[in-house]
Design a protein around this motif. Structure first.
Motif, mmCIF file in Angstrom:
data_model
loop_
_atom_site.group_PDB
_atom_site.id
_atom_site.type_symbol
_atom_site.label_atom_id
_atom_site.label_comp_id
_atom_site.label_asym_id
_atom_site.label_seq_id
_atom_site.Cartn_x
_atom_site.Cartn_y
_atom_site.Cartn_z
ATOM 1 N N LEU A 197 0.836 -1.208 0.000
ATOM 2 C CA LEU A 197 0.000 0.000 0.000
ATOM 3 C C LEU A 197 0.865 1.250 0.000
ATOM 4 C CD1 LEU A 197 -2.846 1.326 0.293
ATOM 5 C CD2 LEU A 197 -2.449 1.279 2.771
ATOM 6 N N LEU A 198 1.854 1.301 0.891
ATOM 7 C CA LEU A 198 2.648 2.512 1.048
ATOM 8 C C LEU A 198 3.583 2.765 -0.128
ATOM 9 C CD1 LEU A 198 3.527 2.284 4.856
ATOM 10 C CD2 LEU A 198 1.741 3.652 3.771
ATOM 11 N N SER A 199 3.999 1.694 -0.819
ATOM 12 C CA SER A 199 4.945 1.867 -1.927
ATOM 13 C C SER A 199 4.271 1.981 -3.286
ATOM 14 C CB SER A 199 5.934 0.697 -1.951
ATOM 15 O OG SER A 199 5.267 -0.528 -2.217
ATOM 16 N N THR A 200 3.050 1.481 -3.402
ATOM 17 C CA THR A 200 2.405 1.393 -4.712
ATOM 18 C C THR A 200 1.335 2.451 -4.924
ATOM 19 O OG1 THR A 200 2.746 -0.998 -4.595
ATOM 20 C CG2 THR A 200 1.281 -0.220 -6.326
ATOM 21 N N TYR A 201 0.843 3.050 -3.852
ATOM 22 C CA TYR A 201 -0.267 3.995 -3.967
ATOM 23 C C TYR A 201 0.168 5.394 -3.551
ATOM 24 C CZ TYR A 201 -3.165 -0.108 -4.666
ATOM 25 O OH TYR A 201 -3.706 -1.259 -5.171
ATOM 26 N N ARG A 202 -0.442 6.383 -4.183
ATOM 27 C CA ARG A 202 -0.128 7.785 -3.949
ATOM 28 C C ARG A 202 -1.423 8.583 -3.793
ATOM 29 N NH1 ARG A 202 4.064 5.684 -3.481
ATOM 30 N NH2 ARG A 202 6.086 6.162 -4.439
ATOM 31 N N ILE A 203 -1.297 9.785 -3.272
ATOM 32 C CA ILE A 203 -2.439 10.700 -3.205
ATOM 33 C C ILE A 203 -2.168 11.875 -4.136
ATOM 34 C CG2 ILE A 203 -3.697 12.349 -1.767
ATOM 35 C CD1 ILE A 203 -3.474 10.451 0.547
ATOM 36 N N ARG A 204 -3.126 12.134 -5.024
ATOM 37 C CA ARG A 204 -3.032 13.261 -5.939
ATOM 38 C C ARG A 204 -4.077 14.309 -5.570
ATOM 39 N NH1 ARG A 204 -2.298 11.879 -12.206
ATOM 40 N NH2 ARG A 204 -2.096 14.151 -12.099
ATOM 41 N N SER A 205 -3.687 15.553 -5.674
ATOM 42 C CA SER A 205 -4.611 16.660 -5.477
ATOM 43 C C SER A 205 -4.771 17.361 -6.823
ATOM 44 C CB SER A 205 -4.056 17.641 -4.432
ATOM 45 O OG SER A 205 -4.957 18.705 -4.214
ATOM 46 N N CYS A 206 -6.014 17.453 -7.299
ATOM 47 C CA CYS A 206 -6.222 17.991 -8.641
ATOM 48 C C CYS A 206 -7.567 18.715 -8.730
ATOM 49 C CB CYS A 206 -6.164 16.867 -9.673
ATOM 50 S SG CYS A 206 -7.307 15.508 -9.360
ATOM 51 N N THR A 207 -7.750 19.407 -9.822
ATOM 52 C CA THR A 207 -9.027 20.063 -10.081
ATOM 53 C C THR A 207 -10.020 19.013 -10.579
ATOM 54 O OG1 THR A 207 -8.502 20.517 -12.390
ATOM 55 C CG2 THR A 207 -7.815 22.165 -10.753
ATOM 56 N N THR A 208 -11.288 19.404 -10.633
ATOM 57 C CA THR A 208 -12.314 18.489 -11.130
ATOM 58 C C THR A 208 -12.025 18.063 -12.563
ATOM 59 O OG1 THR A 208 -13.961 19.543 -9.706
ATOM 60 C CG2 THR A 208 -14.785 18.219 -11.528
ATOM 61 N N LYS A 209 -11.579 19.009 -13.373
ATOM 62 C CA LYS A 209 -11.262 18.695 -14.758
ATOM 63 C C LYS A 209 -10.125 17.689 -14.852
ATOM 64 C CE LYS A 209 -10.027 20.859 -19.164
ATOM 65 N NZ LYS A 209 -9.730 22.154 -19.862
ATOM 66 N N GLU A 210 -9.081 17.890 -14.036
ATOM 67 C CA GLU A 210 -7.944 16.968 -14.026
ATOM 68 C C GLU A 210 -8.369 15.593 -13.527
ATOM 69 O OE1 GLU A 210 -4.280 20.129 -13.184
ATOM 70 O OE2 GLU A 210 -5.459 19.297 -11.511
ATOM 71 N N PHE A 211 -9.270 15.585 -12.532
ATOM 72 C CA PHE A 211 -9.756 14.313 -11.974
ATOM 73 C C PHE A 211 -10.438 13.479 -13.063
ATOM 74 C CE2 PHE A 211 -13.537 12.140 -10.138
ATOM 75 C CZ PHE A 211 -12.858 11.126 -9.468
ATOM 76 N N HIS A 212 -11.262 14.113 -13.864
ATOM 77 C CA HIS A 212 -11.990 13.381 -14.908
ATOM 78 C C HIS A 212 -11.073 12.879 -16.033
ATOM 79 C CE1 HIS A 212 -15.962 13.869 -13.266
ATOM 80 N NE2 HIS A 212 -15.816 15.181 -13.183
ATOM 81 N N SER A 213 -9.857 13.407 -16.078
ATOM 82 C CA SER A 213 -8.920 12.948 -17.100
ATOM 83 C C SER A 213 -8.037 11.786 -16.607
ATOM 84 C CB SER A 213 -8.023 14.105 -17.558
ATOM 85 O OG SER A 213 -7.133 14.490 -16.523
ATOM 86 N N LEU A 214 -8.140 11.457 -15.324
ATOM 87 C CA LEU A 214 -7.332 10.368 -14.783
ATOM 88 C C LEU A 214 -7.823 9.023 -15.314
ATOM 89 C CD1 LEU A 214 -7.056 11.413 -10.999
ATOM 90 C CD2 LEU A 214 -5.353 11.741 -12.801
ATOM 91 N N ALA A 215 -6.904 8.083 -15.455
ATOM 92 C CA ALA A 215 -7.274 6.727 -15.874
ATOM 93 C C ALA A 215 -8.106 6.082 -14.766
ATOM 94 C CB ALA A 215 -6.027 5.904 -16.151
ATOM 95 N N LYS A 216 -9.325 5.693 -15.084
ATOM 96 C CA LYS A 216 -10.251 5.193 -14.073
ATOM 97 C C LYS A 216 -9.726 3.959 -13.351
ATOM 98 C CE LYS A 216 -14.473 7.037 -16.148
ATOM 99 N NZ LYS A 216 -15.830 6.724 -16.693
ATOM 100 N N GLU A 217 -8.955 3.133 -14.078
ATOM 101 C CA GLU A 217 -8.472 1.895 -13.458
ATOM 102 C C GLU A 217 -7.428 2.147 -12.371
ATOM 103 O OE1 GLU A 217 -6.130 2.484 -17.326
ATOM 104 O OE2 GLU A 217 -8.199 2.698 -16.611
ATOM 105 N N THR A 218 -6.887 3.371 -12.299
ATOM 106 C CA THR A 218 -5.884 3.684 -11.268
ATOM 107 C C THR A 218 -6.507 4.283 -10.016
ATOM 108 O OG1 THR A 218 -5.481 5.957 -12.047
ATOM 109 C CG2 THR A 218 -4.212 4.171 -13.091
ATOM 110 N N ILE A 219 -7.783 4.677 -10.078
ATOM 111 C CA ILE A 219 -8.421 5.376 -8.965
ATOM 112 C C ILE A 219 -8.985 4.372 -7.963
ATOM 113 C CG2 ILE A 219 -10.244 6.978 -8.297
ATOM 114 C CD1 ILE A 219 -10.079 8.180 -11.101
ATOM 115 N N VAL A 220 -8.616 4.552 -6.690
ATOM 116 C CA VAL A 220 -9.132 3.703 -5.612
ATOM 117 C C VAL A 220 -10.242 4.418 -4.856
ATOM 118 C CG1 VAL A 220 -8.561 2.467 -3.487
ATOM 119 C CG2 VAL A 220 -6.911 2.568 -5.379
ATOM 120 N N ALA A 221 -10.007 5.670 -4.502
ATOM 121 C CA ALA A 221 -10.994 6.459 -3.767
ATOM 122 C C ALA A 221 -10.713 7.935 -4.013
ATOM 123 C CB ALA A 221 -10.946 6.151 -2.277
ATOM 124 N N TYR A 222 -11.748 8.759 -3.843
ATOM 125 C CA TYR A 222 -11.551 10.196 -4.008
ATOM 126 C C TYR A 222 -12.465 10.961 -3.055
ATOM 127 C CZ TYR A 222 -15.900 10.140 -6.733
ATOM 128 O OH TYR A 222 -17.210 9.980 -7.130
#
Length: 278
Positions: A219-244
């Motif tokens: 968990l600690l080595s493979t996952y990160r937290i990103r802070s982004c705008t709503t527009k940037e969030f919708h451009s993220l690859a869905k398969e990489t998102i765990v929670a928001y």
């Protein structure tokens, strides 16, 4: 034996409030310390109660030491040490008298070991337990749990009420307990820094469902937290998102990958518990 505990498709519904467990499944392997993480009411205590048989499950199976745990069956009491967040010890007894009581209850009771923990935890032998602080009472409960040759510890908020040095002492004792590779611990705690220090694997539970069952280092080595705008969030690859979690104009996102900042277990826990799980 591949697992000390095997929980499969565990379901439980309470008539009042409608809360329950929903298809809870996980295993606890020998030699491991499993951190059990969730907010109040998430289902941690209900799960632990289902494992020891104090709570009657609706569906599912629980195997302890390879044997199916039947509701109310007492065959494993010698093999499991349990500490709940609500300490229930006879207040009128001293530690000396309490030791005599448990000596008559447990077949494998170890008097010398019990008193070694009493000394290690700096507990007074001749004061009544009713005069103890919550932290001291927790230490007594842990000393009892560790002194009858248990193979499995189920600890529900066992570090509650302890100061930082007391928690550190307890974590050291727990590490020693599993060091032979044959014993295991399921540790529920709101103090995620304690879990981050000691756990090998992590189980996150929310609203009675398991969100995540993962090795801590993964968990600690493979996952990160990103802070982004709503527009940037919708451009993220869905398969990489765990929670928001949406906060004002920014979105905090727990993602799998190397993009974003490395985060502590506490930061990830807040996002998993307060955010939307994908």
């Amino acid at each position: 034996m591949n697992a000390l505990v095997e929980v499969s498709e565990l379901n439980k519904t309470f008539k009042q409030g409608g809360f329950g467990l929903k298809n809870v499944s996980f295993t606890i392997k020998p030699g491991s310390i499993v951190g059990f993480i969730g907010e109040n009411g998430a289902g941690k205590s209900t799960t632990i109660g289902s494992i020891i048989g104090s709570i009657r499950k609706d569906q599912g199976t629980v195997r302890v030491f390879g044997q199916e745990m039947q509701d109310g069956k007492d065959f494993v009491k010698e093999e499991i040490g349990v500490v709940f967040d609500t300490v229930q010890l006879p207040e009128e007894l001293t530690i000396v008298k309490l030791e005599r009581v448990f000596n008559g209850i447990y077949r494998n009771w170890d008097k010398e070991m019990f008193y070694s923990y009493v000394e290690q935890f700096s507990l007074p032998r001749k004061k009544k337990i009713g005069s103890f602080s919550r932290g001291m009472s927790m230490k007594v409960s842990v000393a009892v749990a560790l002194s009858h040759d248990a193979k499995l510890l189920l600890l529900d908020e066992a570090t509650a009420g302890l100061d930082p040095s007391g928690r550190d002492d307890l974590l050291s004792v727990l590490r020693t307990f599993v060091s032979d590779g044959k014993r295991s611990i399921l540790l529920s705690s709101h103090i995620t820094s304690d879990i981050e220090k000691i756990a090998d694997s992590l189980i996150f539970i929310k609203d009675g469902r398991i969100l995540f069952d993962i090795e801590k280092e993964s968990l600690l080595s493979t996952y990160r937290i990103r802070s982004c705008t709503t527009k940037e969030f919708h451009s993220l690859a869905k398969e990489t998102i765990v929670a928001y979690r949406v906060q004002e104009e920014l979105v905090s996102v727990l993602v799998k990958g190397k993009e974003g900042k490395a985060a502590s277990l506490d930061e990830m826990t807040v996002l998993l518990m307060r955010g939307v799980h994908v």
